[in-house]
Design a protein around this motif. Structure first.
Motif, PDB file in Angstrom:
ATOM      1  N   ILE A   1      -1.284   1.311  14.121  1.00 22.60           N
ATOM      2  CA  ILE A   1      -1.734   2.074  12.671  1.00 22.60           C
ATOM      3  C   ILE A   1      -1.052   0.975  11.633  1.00 22.60           C
ATOM      4  O   ILE A   1      -0.080   0.588  11.752  1.00 22.60           O
ATOM      5  N   GLY A   2      -2.071   0.474  10.756  1.00 23.80           N
ATOM      6  CA  GLY A   2      -1.518  -0.512  10.076  1.00 23.80           C
ATOM      7  C   GLY A   2      -0.962  -0.041   8.881  1.00 23.80           C
ATOM      8  O   GLY A   2      -0.911   1.134   8.298  1.00 23.80           O
ATOM      9  N   MET A   3      -0.250  -0.852   8.155  1.00 23.69           N
ATOM     10  CA  MET A   3       0.603  -0.580   6.917  1.00 23.69           C
ATOM     11  C   MET A   3      -0.453  -0.357   5.976  1.00 23.69           C
ATOM     12  O   MET A   3      -1.607  -1.112   5.817  1.00 23.69           O
ATOM     13  N   GLY A   4      -0.290   0.823   5.079  1.00 21.85           N
ATOM     14  CA  GLY A   4      -1.174   1.127   3.841  1.00 21.85           C
ATOM     15  C   GLY A   4      -2.444   2.096   4.229  1.00 21.85           C
ATOM     16  O   GLY A   4      -2.937   2.642   3.520  1.00 21.85           O
ATOM     17  N   VAL A   5      -2.476   2.615   5.453  1.00 20.20           N
ATOM     18  CA  VAL A   5      -3.295   3.588   5.943  1.00 20.20           C
ATOM     19  C   VAL A   5      -2.742   5.050   5.312  1.00 20.20           C
ATOM     20  O   VAL A   5      -1.514   5.294   5.255  1.00 20.20           O
TER      21      VAL A   5
END
Length: 318
Positions: free
Chosen positions: A62-66
């Protein structure tokens, strides 16, 4: 739309100003659905992931900013700063993870349900400018000698960094002085990379269609080739005892009965040269007509190493 609901100016005809406000009159909260758990001290907010994580439920990245709808709860205080905890559900599975604010280190800490992807490093290792620690700031405020030494140290670091900064500036100026050429090179490189990716995708598609598979393929490595060759050798059908015996018998029969001779190239050329000579040059005496055999005295003579011509008929006639 949810934000505009709390600021509408419509008042029903039976509105009583003595109640205190429109929300109190209607028995609703200003946050509407986001405050459905306000009696438990929980409000729903829009939380943005502060860094990259791995979900422990589905093992996905899960990427940063989601962004997620998270339940915000106050769990403590750091001096006068409240400490909040955020609980949210993964959008790829049914797993929930909890993240807590850390005001002491200006960071967020994962409590349960996820694992942080480590991309942190010491900024002083690569020459980055970092803020001073609290201990250093305190010494700078209290100790005048330390402040003087610290300032001279900063000046020396700045002087040492000037040549490097000038080199970087000149390189950047050389590369981007002609923006059209630089852009042309980048676009050519991107086209080449895109062509290679399309070729690889087409090759993988053909292979998947041939194998009736629907899985993503990774790039081939030398280690994979070695493992595949070892597996193919291992999966070959083993021979029976009778087949092994028959193959050994055929190998023995096919071998020469004479001992193996390892001739060098020089020896082979010498042998071929001798075989090409006539019998007289080899010292072979032809058998005379009327004589049954060679005289016994001559037969007892030792063989000569050199190749010479001999005529015994003339000596016997004398």
């Amino acid at each position: 739309m949810g934000e505009r609901k709390g600021v509408n100016k419509y008042y029903p005809p039976d509105y009583d100003p003595r109640v205190g406000g429109l929300n109190k009159f209607l028995g609703t909260h200003a946050l509407r659905e986001r405050a459905r758990k306000i009696d438990k001290g929980i409000i729903i907010i829009r939380f943005e992931m502060p860094y990259n994580i791995w979900c422990e439920g589905c093992k996905n990245h899960i990427g940063m900013g989601v962004r997620y709808n998270a339940e915000k709860t106050k769990v403590g205080m750091y001096y006068t700063t409240p400490v909040y905890e955020f609980k949210m559900k993964c959008h790829l599975c049914d797993n929930h993870f909890v993240i807590r604010a850390d005001p002491a280190n200006l960071d967020y800490v994962i409590q349960t349900g996820a694992r942080r992807q480590e991309n942190r490093w010491d900024p002083t290792d690569n020459g980055q400018v970092v803020p001073e620690t609290k201990e250093t700031q305190k010494r700078l405020f209290d100790d005048s000698m330390f402040k003087l030494e610290h300032g001279s140290q900063d000046k020396s670091i700045g002087e040492n960094a000037k040549p490097r900064l000038a080199q970087l500036y000149n390189r950047n100026d050389d590369v981007w002085s002609d923006s059209f050429t630089a852009n042309q090179k980048l676009r050519a490189e991107f086209r080449k990379t895109n062509y290679e990716l399309n070729q690889k995708a087409a090759k993988d598609k053909v292979l998947l269609k041939k194998s009736s598979l629907d899985i993503p393929l990774l790039s081939e490595r030398e280690e994979d080739r070695k493992v595949a060759s070892l597996l193919s050798m291992k999966l070959r059908p083993s021979k029976t005892i009778s087949e092994n015996t028959e193959s050994i018998r055929k190998e023995i029969i096919s071998q020469s009965s004479l001992p193996a001779c390892n001739f060098s190239k020089f020896k082979e050329e010498k042998a071929m040269k001798l075989l090409s000579l006539s019998k007289t040059h080899l010292g072979i005496i032809p058998k005379r007509k009327g004589s049954d055999s060679i005289p016994r005295e001559e037969s007892k003579k030792p063989k000569m190493k050199s190749l010479q011509l001999c005529d015994y008929s003339s000596s016997s006639s004398d």
